[in-house]
Write a protein that holds these residues in place. Structure first.
Motif, PDB file in Angstrom:
ATOM      1  N   HIS A  91       0.839  -1.202   0.000  1.00 25.83           N
ATOM      2  CA  HIS A  91       0.000   0.000   0.000  1.00 25.83           C
ATOM      3  C   HIS A  91       0.876   1.254   0.000  1.00 25.83           C
ATOM      4  CE1 HIS A  91      -3.588   2.380   0.629  1.00 25.83           C
ATOM      5  NE2 HIS A  91      -2.968   3.024   1.609  1.00 25.83           N
ATOM      6  N   ARG A  92       1.962   1.223   0.756  1.00 27.13           N
ATOM      7  CA  ARG A  92       2.863   2.389   0.775  1.00 27.13           C
ATOM      8  C   ARG A  92       3.501   2.603  -0.594  1.00 27.13           C
ATOM      9  NH1 ARG A  92       8.363   3.535   1.898  1.00 27.13           N
ATOM     10  NH2 ARG A  92       8.871   1.330   2.214  1.00 27.13           N
ATOM     11  N   GLU A  94       3.904   1.600  -9.264  1.00 27.50           N
ATOM     12  CA  GLU A  94       2.646   1.818  -8.541  1.00 27.50           C
ATOM     13  C   GLU A  94       1.596   0.789  -8.950  1.00 27.50           C
ATOM     14  OE1 GLU A  94      -1.250   4.685  -8.654  1.00 27.50           O
ATOM     15  OE2 GLU A  94       0.501   5.162  -9.883  1.00 27.50           O
ATOM     16  N   GLU A  95       1.490   0.560 -10.248  1.00 27.33           N
ATOM     17  CA  GLU A  95       0.447  -0.323 -10.763  1.00 27.33           C
ATOM     18  C   GLU A  95       0.636  -1.758 -10.283  1.00 27.33           C
ATOM     19  OE1 GLU A  95      -3.106  -0.530 -13.119  1.00 27.33           O
ATOM     20  OE2 GLU A  95      -1.863   1.151 -12.474  1.00 27.33           O
ATOM     21  N   TYR A  96       1.854  -2.251 -10.333  1.00 23.85           N
ATOM     22  CA  TYR A  96       2.087  -3.629  -9.911  1.00 23.85           C
ATOM     23  C   TYR A  96       2.007  -3.784  -8.393  1.00 23.85           C
ATOM     24  CZ  TYR A  96       3.183  -5.666 -14.455  1.00 23.85           C
ATOM     25  OH  TYR A  96       3.095  -6.156 -15.742  1.00 23.85           O
ATOM     26  N   ILE A 103      11.166  -6.994  -3.426  1.00 22.25           N
ATOM     27  CA  ILE A 103      11.833  -6.399  -4.592  1.00 22.25           C
ATOM     28  C   ILE A 103      11.242  -5.038  -4.936  1.00 22.25           C
ATOM     29  CG2 ILE A 103      12.160  -6.679  -7.083  1.00 22.25           C
ATOM     30  CD1 ILE A 103      12.355  -9.738  -6.530  1.00 22.25           C
ATOM     31  N   LEU A 104       9.917  -4.944  -4.940  1.00 21.85           N
ATOM     32  CA  LEU A 104       9.266  -3.668  -5.267  1.00 21.85           C
ATOM     33  C   LEU A 104       9.573  -2.613  -4.218  1.00 21.85           C
ATOM     34  CD1 LEU A 104       5.774  -4.919  -6.535  1.00 21.85           C
ATOM     35  CD2 LEU A 104       7.729  -4.174  -7.903  1.00 21.85           C
ATOM     36  N   ARG A 105       9.656  -3.039  -2.967  1.00 22.67           N
ATOM     37  CA  ARG A 105       9.990  -2.075  -1.904  1.00 22.67           C
ATOM     38  C   ARG A 105      11.378  -1.496  -2.130  1.00 22.67           C
ATOM     39  NH1 ARG A 105       9.930  -3.070   4.682  1.00 22.67           N
ATOM     40  NH2 ARG A 105      11.202  -1.257   5.219  1.00 22.67           N
TER      41      ARG A 105
END
Length: 468
Positions: free
Chosen positions: A370-371, A386-388, A423-425
């Protein structure tokens, strides 16, 4: 010898030298083999060929040879995952069925191995986006295939997963498609809006058609989920549907189209599917539903007896007579020993402590995703990030809802989402750019455009290679 077997063997063996030269490719291959289970689509010697051993073993060797290997990011998700692994090790020591417990423990360790290795090799858009596409495409393949099958047969036959895989049967493939459905939509939007410049002019011209294909796959996958006849998957898609609808554009047109299909064209839900859904409401008359209630009571009572450690993995191996002594009622069936719920499964096997650690992990993932969703575009300009993040979050919500009725605590795709979250973080934390740079371009919806990948020169920048 079947051509499919030869083709798959050639692909797998061809990946071996590539992985040794570029170890991060091994992560893509590992997830492709682990999630898509391509051996289930063959009929010859590849059905028993050790695909995971070849790809996984090569990747682990390549990890130690890799010069660009990153340290394992010790985020709260990774710490909780390490704690969960440590705790299930403890519960295996005290398991009532030690042999079965250690057998399942080994299987879980194999799943977690890639979860720990993936963040060490996957970083930067050139690696993260292909990983997202591989994970999405591995399950979307069955959504595309299953949706067409459901349409051609009028929904009168179940959509099943590939045999000899963790997706075998309707329940697991249904759950996997629910979890991936938001990621298919994110992929369609990424291609359609051209959020990434891949640096290949010919490929850029195909972005819109690829987006249309992904949109078609999205709708076919939604149909395939319903055609699995899995009540758990049905509840999962009900949970994610509001998030998907709010994310879509042209909502009015979708509502109008649905009205026309139902009231004018006369599209209706197949009788067989309606009967399956009706059994949710009339659960007292359905044997499967009553087995669930019985199993929940069994695992609850096991957790009450051993609240810290539970009974360990595979306690069902103790047999029906031992298992039924924890039941509130027996029923007319025998040997229905499945926990029928992720939460009761964890409770019965690892006690309230194991369940608590697992729920903390899921909660940490939701908070992190969410962050990322709320800040990625503003901080980095990366619309795809953002989208993924939104897509992984919604897919996880679908799992948590459907998981209340399906025993899938060790579902491989869940741990793939753990790796993606970590990974996204890191992409968010390392991809921060000044606000002025993040707002250089705007996408078609008026929001800040994506940051160009590090390996592509921004159009009009005046730098060598940029378009003037």
């Amino acid at each position: 010898m079947a051509l499919r077997d030869l083709a798959l063997f050639t692909i797998v063996m061809g990946l071996v030298p590539v992985i040794l030269m570029r170890p991060w490719v091994g992560i893509l291959g590992w997830y492709w083999v682990g999630l898509m289970s391509p051996h289930g689509l063959t009929w010859g010697f590849m059905r028993t060929f050790p695909l995971a051993m070849v790809i996984g073993g090569t990747t682990l060797v390549a990890v130690f040879l890799a010069k660009d290997r990153r340290p394992l990011p010790m985020t709260r998700e990774m710490l909780l995952l390490c704690l969960f692994l440590a705790w299930v090790t403890v519960t295996s020591v005290f398991a009532v069925s030690p042999d079965g417990a250690w057998e399942q423990w080994i299987k879980l360790v194999k799943i977690l191995a890639i979860t720990f290795v993936a963040p060490m090799l996957i970083f930067g858009e050139r690696r993260v986006v292909p990983l997202l596409l591989v994970i999405t495409g591995s399950i979307a393949f069955y959504g595309f295939k299953g949706g067409i099958f459901a349409i051609l047969t009028g929904g009168q036959h179940q959509v099943l997963g590939p045999p000899r895989s963790f997706l075998e049967g309707n329940t697991y493939i249904g759950m996997a498609m629910v979890m991936i459905l938001p990621m298919i939509l994110a992929t369609a939007r990424m291609f359609h809006h051209r959020w990434l410049d891949w640096g290949i002019p010919r490929l850029q011209r195909w972005m819109r058609p690829l987006g249309w294909g992904a949109y078609a796959t999205f709708w076919l996958t939604a149909i395939a989920i319903l055609a699995t006849y899995s009540r758990g998957a049905f509840l999962g898609i009900l949970a994610v549907a509001p998030f998907l609808f709010l994310r879509m554009r042209r909502k009015g047109m979708l509502v109008a189209l649905a009205f026309v299909l139902v009231s004018v064209v006369g599209v209706t839900v197949p009788d067989k599917l309606m009967e399956r859904w009706e059994s949710i409401r009339h659960y007292q008359e359905d044997t499967s539903a009553m087995q669930r209630i019985q199993s929940w009571g069994v695992n609850w009572n096991m957790a009450l007896e051993r609240p810290l450690t539970g009974m360990g993995f595979n306690h069902e191996g103790m047999g029906y007579n031992w298992w039924i002594q924890y039941a509130e009622f027996e029923g007319t069936w025998r040997f229905a020993l499945s926990p029928h719920s992720t939460y009761f499964q964890l409770m019965g096997q690892h006690g309230f402590t194991g369940l608590g650690i697992y729920l903390l992990l899921m909660g940490a993932m939701l908070a992190t995703l969410h962050r990322i969703q709320m800040t990625a575009r503003r901080r980095t300009g990366q619309a795809w990030l953002e989208e993924y993040a939104w897509a992984v979050k919604v897919g996880l919500i679908g799992f948590l809802v459907a998981g209340a009725f399906l025993d899938m605590a060790y579902f491989e795709l869940v741990y793939a989402l753990v790796a993606l979250t970590v990974i996204l973080r890191r992409e968010l934390d390392e991809g921060t750019v000044p606000a002025t740079q993040a707002a250089v371009a705007a996408d078609e919806e008026g929001a800040p455009g994506p940051r160009f990948p590090d390996f592509v020169v921004a159009p009009g920048s005046g730098r060598p290679g940029g378009r003037q």
